[in-house]
Design an enzyme around this catalytic site. Structure first.
Site, PDB file in Angstrom:
ATOM      1  N   ARG A   1      -8.954   0.767   9.288  1.00 54.17           N
ATOM      2  CA  ARG A   1      -8.452  -0.566   9.644  1.00 54.17           C
ATOM      3  C   ARG A   1      -9.482  -1.366  10.407  1.00 54.17           C
ATOM      4  O   ARG A   1      -9.235  -2.530  10.732  1.00 54.17           O
ATOM      5  CB  ARG A   1      -7.220  -0.396  10.509  1.00 54.17           C
ATOM      6  CG  ARG A   1      -5.923  -0.343   9.650  1.00 54.17           C
ATOM      7  CD  ARG A   1      -4.899  -0.906  10.402  1.00 54.17           C
ATOM      8  NE  ARG A   1      -3.592  -1.242  10.236  1.00 54.17           N
ATOM      9  CZ  ARG A   1      -2.559  -0.560   9.779  1.00 54.17           C
ATOM     10  NH1 ARG A   1      -2.696   0.605   9.252  1.00 54.17           N
ATOM     11  NH2 ARG A   1      -1.357  -1.060   9.817  1.00 54.17           N
TER      12      ARG A   1
ATOM     13  N   ARG B   1      11.864  -1.114  10.586  1.00 50.46           N
ATOM     14  CA  ARG B   1      10.836  -0.607  11.503  1.00 50.46           C
ATOM     15  C   ARG B   1      10.730  -1.512  12.721  1.00 50.46           C
ATOM     16  O   ARG B   1      10.829  -2.730  12.595  1.00 50.46           O
ATOM     17  CB  ARG B   1       9.485  -0.565  10.782  1.00 50.46           C
ATOM     18  CG  ARG B   1       9.264   0.700   9.999  1.00 50.46           C
ATOM     19  CD  ARG B   1       8.030   0.631   9.139  1.00 50.46           C
ATOM     20  NE  ARG B   1       6.840   0.103   9.821  1.00 50.46           N
ATOM     21  CZ  ARG B   1       5.634   0.104   9.278  1.00 50.46           C
ATOM     22  NH1 ARG B   1       5.448   0.610   8.073  1.00 50.46           N
ATOM     23  NH2 ARG B   1       4.602  -0.376   9.929  1.00 50.46           N
TER      24      ARG B   1
ATOM     25  N   ARG C   1       0.778  -8.605  13.939  1.00 52.86           N
ATOM     26  CA  ARG C   1       0.163  -7.643  13.018  1.00 52.86           C
ATOM     27  C   ARG C   1      -0.695  -8.357  11.973  1.00 52.86           C
ATOM     28  O   ARG C   1      -1.762  -7.870  11.602  1.00 52.86           O
ATOM     29  CB  ARG C   1       1.248  -6.804  12.331  1.00 52.86           C
ATOM     30  CG  ARG C   1       1.916  -5.836  13.295  1.00 52.86           C
ATOM     31  CD  ARG C   1       3.143  -5.217  12.692  1.00 52.86           C
ATOM     32  NE  ARG C   1       2.857  -4.367  11.572  1.00 52.86           N
ATOM     33  CZ  ARG C   1       3.697  -4.146  10.558  1.00 52.86           C
ATOM     34  NH1 ARG C   1       4.864  -4.729  10.537  1.00 52.86           N
ATOM     35  NH2 ARG C   1       3.360  -3.332   9.600  1.00 52.86           N
TER      36      ARG C   1
ATOM     37  N   LYS D   1       0.830  -1.218   0.000  1.00 51.81           N
ATOM     38  CA  LYS D   1       0.000   0.000   0.000  1.00 51.81           C
ATOM     39  C   LYS D   1       0.862   1.264   0.000  1.00 51.81           C
ATOM     40  O   LYS D   1       0.596   2.202  -0.742  1.00 51.81           O
ATOM     41  CB  LYS D   1      -0.920   0.049   1.236  1.00 51.81           C
ATOM     42  CG  LYS D   1      -1.880  -1.110   1.355  1.00 51.81           C
ATOM     43  CD  LYS D   1      -2.841  -0.930   2.520  1.00 51.81           C
ATOM     44  CE  LYS D   1      -2.187  -0.835   3.883  1.00 51.81           C
ATOM     45  NZ  LYS D   1      -1.477  -2.055   4.317  1.00 51.81           N
TER      46      LYS D   1
ATOM     47  N   ARG E   1      11.768  -5.884   4.714  1.00 48.89           N
ATOM     48  CA  ARG E   1      11.515  -4.473   4.385  1.00 48.89           C
ATOM     49  C   ARG E   1      12.499  -3.561   5.111  1.00 48.89           C
ATOM     50  O   ARG E   1      12.816  -3.760   6.272  1.00 48.89           O
ATOM     51  CB  ARG E   1      10.082  -4.100   4.791  1.00 48.89           C
ATOM     52  CG  ARG E   1       9.764  -2.626   4.602  1.00 48.89           C
ATOM     53  CD  ARG E   1       8.287  -2.356   4.542  1.00 48.89           C
ATOM     54  NE  ARG E   1       7.601  -2.506   5.809  1.00 48.89           N
ATOM     55  CZ  ARG E   1       6.294  -2.339   5.970  1.00 48.89           C
ATOM     56  NH1 ARG E   1       5.534  -2.028   4.925  1.00 48.89           N
ATOM     57  NH2 ARG E   1       5.729  -2.486   7.143  1.00 48.89           N
TER      58      ARG E   1
END
Ligand code: AMP
Length: 214
Positions: free
Chosen positions: A86, A158, A169, A13, A125
């Site tokens: 969300r 992160r 998550r 996203k 990531r």
């Protein structure tokens, strides 16, 4: 034009939003980025959201909606939401907010990516500490390890992309965010793209989908 990007953490996203906002002249609204900025500033809001974020849980709906309403009150550009809504409660809050402004949602774009692919993506990531460009050390590494190609600042992992938080998550996504697919599927503005493709291919596909609706 107001667009919502839906998809699991790691579905692409953020990368898609960054490309589309320039091409479509929209304002990028990433609640995750807003919260990370507040966290970095150690503001009262940052301190309030810190424990939710580091443990991979959602910030309470009431707080998210309040922050967004304040931030967007004077915004006149079209909006591209990334990471919001969300929960169904956030979606209902957003509907009410758009109605109060005499506006509506023009498209909801769902990036469909299999669970094992998103889990792998999140683990590899890296994010630029300067311009926030997103890399993947396996499929899309920077030219020089640990350094952003675009602005030369260091890349970081992160806090919530660490293995122990990723599983939580993804579970939170299944439990609290996936019900939004049914919420929006019946809205008449729902679009779906295969998010497992390259970022370029996903962007091209989504632009074509949006064009076909215009
Ligand atoms: P993201 O960058 O979108 O993956 O968001 C990172 C973290 O920020 C999430 O795991 C949540 O803790 C928090 N967060 C971001 N957006 C929302 C939202 N719309 N509702 C609740 N929590 C959020």
């Amino acid at each position: 034009m107001n667009i919502i990007l839906l998809g699991a953490p790691g579905s692409g996203k953020g990368t898609l939003a960054k490309g589309l906002v320039t091409k479509l002249a929209l304002f990028h609204v990433s609640t995750g980025d807003i919260f990370r900025e507040e966290l970095a500033k150690k503001s009262p809001l940052g301190q309030e959201v810190a424990s939710y974020m580091s443990s991979g849980r959602l910030v309470p709906d009431k707080l998210v909606l309040e922050v967004l309403k304040n931030r967007l009150a004077a915004e006149t550009r079209g909006l591209m939401f990334d990471g919001f809504p969300r929960t169904v409660e956030q979606a209902e809050g957003l509907d009410a907010w758009f109605t109060s402004r005499g506006q509506n949602i023009d498209a909801v774009v769902f990036l469909n990516v299999a669970d094992d692919v998103v889990a792998k993506r999140l683990g590899s990531r890296r994010t630029c500490s300067g311009c926030k460009k997103i890399y993947n050390v396996i499929s899309n590494p920077p030219a020089k390890e640990g350094v952003c190609d675009a602005c030369g600042k260091p890349l970081f992992t992160r806090e919530d992309d660490k293995a122990e938080v990723i599983a939580r998550r993804l579970q939170v996504y299944k439990d609290q965010t996936e019900p939004l697919l049914a919420y929006y599927r019946s809205s008449g503005v729902f679009l779906e793209a295969d998010g497992a493709q390259s970022p370029e291919a996903v962007e091209e596909k989504v632009l074509a989908l949006l064009k076909s609706r215009a």
